[in-house]
Design an enzyme around this catalytic site. Sequence first.
Site, short mmCIF file in Angstrom:
data_model
loop_
_atom_site.label_atom_id
_atom_site.label_comp_id
_atom_site.label_asym_id
_atom_site.label_seq_id
_atom_site.Cartn_x
_atom_site.Cartn_y
_atom_site.Cartn_z
N LYS A 106 1.50 4.34 -2.66
CA LYS A 106 1.20 5.73 -2.30
C LYS A 106 2.39 6.63 -2.62
O LYS A 106 2.22 7.78 -3.00
CB LYS A 106 0.84 5.83 -0.81
CG LYS A 106 -0.48 5.20 -0.42
CD LYS A 106 -1.68 5.83 -1.11
CE LYS A 106 -2.07 7.15 -0.54
NZ LYS A 106 -3.35 7.65 -1.13
N TYR B 112 0.85 -1.20 0.00
CA TYR B 112 0.00 0.00 0.00
C TYR B 112 0.88 1.24 0.00
O TYR B 112 0.73 2.13 -0.84
CB TYR B 112 -0.92 -0.02 1.24
CG TYR B 112 -1.50 1.33 1.58
CD1 TYR B 112 -0.91 2.13 2.57
CD2 TYR B 112 -2.60 1.84 0.91
CE1 TYR B 112 -1.43 3.38 2.89
CE2 TYR B 112 -3.13 3.09 1.23
CZ TYR B 112 -2.53 3.85 2.23
OH TYR B 112 -3.03 5.10 2.53
N1 NAI Z 1 -7.47 6.19 6.86
C1 NAI Z 1 -6.27 6.67 7.16
O1 NAI Z 1 -5.79 6.61 8.31
C2 NAI Z 1 -5.45 7.31 6.08
C3 NAI Z 1 -5.90 7.34 4.76
N2 NAI Z 1 -5.14 7.96 3.80
C4 NAI Z 1 -5.62 8.06 2.42
O2 NAI Z 1 -6.88 8.74 2.45
C5 NAI Z 1 -7.68 8.35 1.33
C6 NAI Z 1 -9.07 8.01 1.80
O3 NAI Z 1 -8.94 6.97 2.72
P1 NAI Z 1 -10.23 6.47 3.55
O4 NAI Z 1 -11.34 7.45 3.37
O5 NAI Z 1 -9.76 6.11 4.89
O6 NAI Z 1 -10.56 5.11 2.76
P2 NAI Z 1 -11.96 4.48 2.33
O7 NAI Z 1 -11.67 3.07 1.96
O8 NAI Z 1 -13.00 4.79 3.34
O9 NAI Z 1 -12.33 5.32 0.98
C7 NAI Z 1 -11.72 5.07 -0.24
C8 NAI Z 1 -12.81 5.18 -1.32
O10 NAI Z 1 -12.20 4.95 -2.59
C9 NAI Z 1 -13.10 4.19 -3.38
N3 NAI Z 1 -12.39 3.47 -4.44
C10 NAI Z 1 -11.49 2.47 -4.27
N4 NAI Z 1 -11.10 2.00 -5.47
C11 NAI Z 1 -11.78 2.72 -6.41
C12 NAI Z 1 -11.81 2.69 -7.84
N5 NAI Z 1 -11.09 1.81 -8.56
N6 NAI Z 1 -12.62 3.57 -8.48
C13 NAI Z 1 -13.37 4.46 -7.77
N7 NAI Z 1 -13.38 4.54 -6.43
C14 NAI Z 1 -12.59 3.66 -5.76
C15 NAI Z 1 -13.76 3.23 -2.38
O11 NAI Z 1 -15.00 2.73 -2.89
C16 NAI Z 1 -13.91 4.12 -1.14
O12 NAI Z 1 -15.19 4.71 -1.12
C17 NAI Z 1 -6.92 7.19 0.67
O13 NAI Z 1 -6.25 7.67 -0.47
C18 NAI Z 1 -5.89 6.76 1.73
O14 NAI Z 1 -4.72 6.25 1.10
C19 NAI Z 1 -3.96 8.56 4.10
C20 NAI Z 1 -3.48 8.54 5.39
C21 NAI Z 1 -4.17 7.90 6.47
C1 LIG Z 2 -1.58 -3.65 16.57
C2 LIG Z 2 -2.96 -3.14 16.89
C3 LIG Z 2 -3.10 -2.74 18.33
C4 LIG Z 2 -3.30 -1.95 15.95
C5 LIG Z 2 -4.81 -1.62 15.95
C6 LIG Z 2 -5.04 -0.30 15.27
C7 LIG Z 2 -4.63 -0.29 13.78
C8 LIG Z 2 -5.70 -0.99 12.94
C9 LIG Z 2 -4.41 1.17 13.33
C10 LIG Z 2 -3.31 1.85 14.18
C11 LIG Z 2 -2.54 2.80 13.25
C12 LIG Z 2 -3.44 2.87 12.01
C13 LIG Z 2 -2.88 3.40 10.74
C14 LIG Z 2 -3.45 3.02 9.53
C15 LIG Z 2 -4.53 1.95 9.46
C16 LIG Z 2 -5.06 1.49 10.83
C17 LIG Z 2 -3.95 1.43 11.88
C18 LIG Z 2 -2.88 0.43 11.44
C19 LIG Z 2 -2.89 3.49 8.21
C20 LIG Z 2 -1.99 2.36 7.70
C21 LIG Z 2 -4.01 3.78 7.17
C22 LIG Z 2 -3.50 4.26 5.84
C23 LIG Z 2 -2.34 5.17 5.89
O1 LIG Z 2 -2.06 5.86 4.91
C24 LIG Z 2 -1.42 5.19 7.06
C25 LIG Z 2 -2.11 4.82 8.37
C26 LIG Z 2 -1.09 4.73 9.52
C27 LIG Z 2 -1.82 4.46 10.84
#
Ligand code: NAI
Ligand SMILES: CC(C)CCC[C@@H](C)[C@H]1CC[C@H]2C3=C(CC[C@]12C)[C@@]1(C)CCC(=O)C[C@@H]1CC3
Length: 343
Positions: free
Chosen positions: A144, A140
């Site tokens: 990115k 992943y």
């Molecule tokens: N959740 C986190 O802690 C973090 C997330 N990100 C980034 O933030 C962005 C959003 O993440 P979230 O909202 O957490 O994920 P999410 O999984 O809730 O949302 C992603 C969306 O993209 C859509 N999608 C996936 N493949 C697709 C495709 N081929 N065509 C059209 N739509 C598609 C999915 O249906 C989903 O609705 C991502 O780019 C992720 O890499 C970055 C840092 C931390």
């Molecule tokens: C080992 C367990 C106690 C961890 C449980 C929590 C984890 C599921 C989350 C803690 C840090 C989170 C995190 C992400 C996903 C969910 C966790 C691993 C990301 C990998 C999501 C996508 C990103 O771009 C970076 C995030 C870093 C932190």
Amino acid sequence: MAIMDADYLVIGGCGFLGQHLCERLLERGYSVRVFDIRKTFENEKITFIIGDLCKKEDLMAAIQGVSCVFHCASPSPLSNNRELFHKVNVEGTKLLIQLCKWAGVQRLVLTSSASVVYEGKDIKGGHEDLPYAAQPIDAYTETKIMQEQIVLAANTKDFYTCAVRPHGIFGPRDPHLLPTAVDLARRGKFKFIIGDGKNLVDFTYIDNVVHGHILASENLGGGSVVCGKAYNITNDEPIYFWTFMTQIVTGMGYDAPKYHLPYLLVYFIAVFLMLISRLLSPFCHFIPSFTPMKVALAGTHHFYLCDRAKKDMKYKPLVSLDDGIRKTIESFERLKNGGEGDS
Ligand SMILES: NC(=O)C1=CN([C@@H]2O[C@H](COP(=O)(O)OP(=O)(O)OC[C@H]3O[C@@H](n4cnc5c(N)ncnc54)[C@H](O)[C@@H]3O)[C@@H](O)[C@H]2O)C=CC1
Ligand SMILES: CC(C)CCC[C@@H](C)[C@H]1CC[C@H]2C3=C(CC[C@]12C)[C@@]1(C)CCC(=O)C[C@@H]1CC3
């Protein structure tokens, strides 16, 4: 059928970040269009186009008549599908840039990740000029990195791009962090603290991530300092990983982890289990609960400076960590111990 022009197209707009972003954009009076491979909510003010980012004909139907694109789409970071990560995050992003230029879109804001500089080793106060991880912690993160490089390289005098790097997003409707932690706790796998429990990390409340994205889009334009740059967006309040996770799981009605396990022991067990799962993959499919990525994130320091966003976009968090944790726990009643999620 012709669709109305829009200020913003949110790709991945039916996801956790995407839906919150759409709601805030509407509150600020912008017109919003959503493109996503699935539909997860209704809103009569939004034009939804359901399609695949990787399919040219799908994307062409969505991309015309918008001023700015937010690219939030990605396969779930917790899935284990290298091919899908590359298809969507790399090939899909290349196609998006090609069609943005074809359609005359002026601005593209990518949701990247602070983890693009993280190699599973301590990062304390990481800034955006750190080199990209030479050995990313998983597929992943590898995609990115490639995605961000492609988007920032596409910045020109006529097509403006930038990247927002959130870290550890949490909040209402989070599908990754809280549900995974609660599931581990429910299965009795949250009894141990990995390492000494004193590793400082960033967790970022969703409203602050949305705020950073909107500031980036509003500051992106001809001659702007924002063009072609990446911006860390965090809560600016590093916290001990295990203090945060303990507040979450106890707030959800589960016991706090009590015992410590050596970080390196857990990490190498996770690596061993990953190798076993790969060896067995032709015969059975299982993803260990504790992958090397999760263990590394749980046992090392990883917090980042957002000074560049403060300076270039006047960013500052809108919601504190404590308020964000409280709002998040309140929003997940259904997952609380003994809640409907237990059925
Ligand atoms: N959740 C986190 O802690 C973090 C997330 N990100 C980034 O933030 C962005 C959003 O993440 P979230 O909202 O957490 O994920 P999410 O999984 O809730 O949302 C992603 C969306 O993209 C859509 N999608 C996936 N493949 C697709 C495709 N081929 N065509 C059209 N739509 C598609 C999915 O249906 C989903 O609705 C991502 O780019 C992720 O890499 C970055 C840092 C931390
Ligand atoms: C080992 C367990 C106690 C961890 C449980 C929590 C984890 C599921 C989350 C803690 C840090 C989170 C995190 C992400 C996903 C969910 C966790 C691993 C990301 C990998 C999501 C996508 C990103 O771009 C970076 C995030 C870093 C932190």
